[in-house]
Motif scaffolding. Sequence first.
Motif, PDB file in Angstrom:
ATOM      1  N   VAL A 180     -33.323 -83.890  52.890  1.00 15.75           N
ATOM      2  CA  VAL A 180     -32.640 -83.197  51.946  1.00 15.75           C
ATOM      3  C   VAL A 180     -32.869 -83.355  51.032  1.00 15.75           C
ATOM      4  N   GLU A 191     -28.513 -84.089  49.122  1.00 12.84           N
ATOM      5  CA  GLU A 191     -27.790 -84.613  49.994  1.00 12.84           C
ATOM      6  C   GLU A 191     -27.273 -84.316  51.020  1.00 12.84           C
ATOM      7  N   TYR A 244     -37.078 -80.556  50.858  1.00 13.07           N
ATOM      8  CA  TYR A 244     -36.929 -82.071  51.083  1.00 13.07           C
ATOM      9  C   TYR A 244     -37.863 -82.667  50.696  1.00 13.07           C
ATOM     10  N   ARG A 283     -34.826 -71.820  51.312  1.00 11.88           N
ATOM     11  CA  ARG A 283     -33.242 -72.353  50.334  1.00 11.88           C
ATOM     12  C   ARG A 283     -33.136 -73.486  50.350  1.00 11.88           C
ATOM     13  N   VAL A 284     -34.029 -74.815  50.882  1.00 11.23           N
ATOM     14  CA  VAL A 284     -33.944 -75.870  50.610  1.00 11.23           C
ATOM     15  C   VAL A 284     -35.422 -76.383  50.715  1.00 11.23           C
ATOM     16  N   ASP A 337     -27.149 -72.493  47.478  1.00 11.22           N
ATOM     17  CA  ASP A 337     -26.197 -71.530  48.104  1.00 11.22           C
ATOM     18  C   ASP A 337     -26.052 -71.031  47.135  1.00 11.22           C
ATOM     19  N   ARG A 381     -30.055 -78.313  48.414  1.00 12.84           N
ATOM     20  CA  ARG A 381     -30.687 -77.139  48.702  1.00 12.84           C
ATOM     21  C   ARG A 381     -30.256 -75.927  47.680  1.00 12.84           C
TER      22      ARG A 381
END
Length: 233
Positions: free
Chosen positions: A94, A117, A86, A83-84, A99, A97
């Motif tokens: 980051v 980020e 980078y 889910r992230v 959610d 992301r």
Amino acid sequence: MVFGRNAARRGDTEPGLPVADWRDVRRFVVDIVEREAGPGRKRPVLGPGGNAIRVPRRVGQDRVKQPCAFVGSGTVGVRDTGRVVYADQERQRVLCRLDEVPGESGGDERRYVVRDEAGREIGTVRRVPPSNALVRHTWRIEQPGRPEIVGRNKWVAVPRQEIPARALGTLLGGVLDSALSFGAEGGDQPRERTLLWLADEEEVMQSTGPDFRIAAAWLDRRLAFAVACLGDR
């Protein structure tokens, strides 16, 4: 992508590829392979960053996949992982992301807010369940200031009059494959389908499994990366 004995860790003679600028990416694939097998290399070489968003390129006779972003720990395409995204191999910075939030229509709809980020909203990605058992789910991307982007089976999305006669056989086969998959989310996994992503009549991108080709320069690449991390499941 899973490899066993036929994949090799990088040796000291092959340094890691530099990280490409993610903002200019036109084609990318989610993969752990950095260098493909070819002349002088019997086995593919895995990238040091593991699962990454990579740009396929040719460097001389070599086929390489240069990283431009790195997927968080977990398996791509499985809920609650990956889910992230980078910006660096060390996974300290980051890039975006995801959610998950309740879908607007409830039920089996899944909705993800994509944030940068600093936590600012970039856009949203929605997985819309099928209306009946003979078709599969569709996708929606919302990017502020742009028309909604709809991702669906390519052969269903393209108007019939725009398809050359010689492609009709492929069209019928694609529609048949879509129908026979019955939209299943469990049991035998349906084959990877090609999705056509349209904003009104404009083609924004195409994707087949983990392979994405971006057509619209205005698309925020982070939204495309988010879709790739979710997988077409």
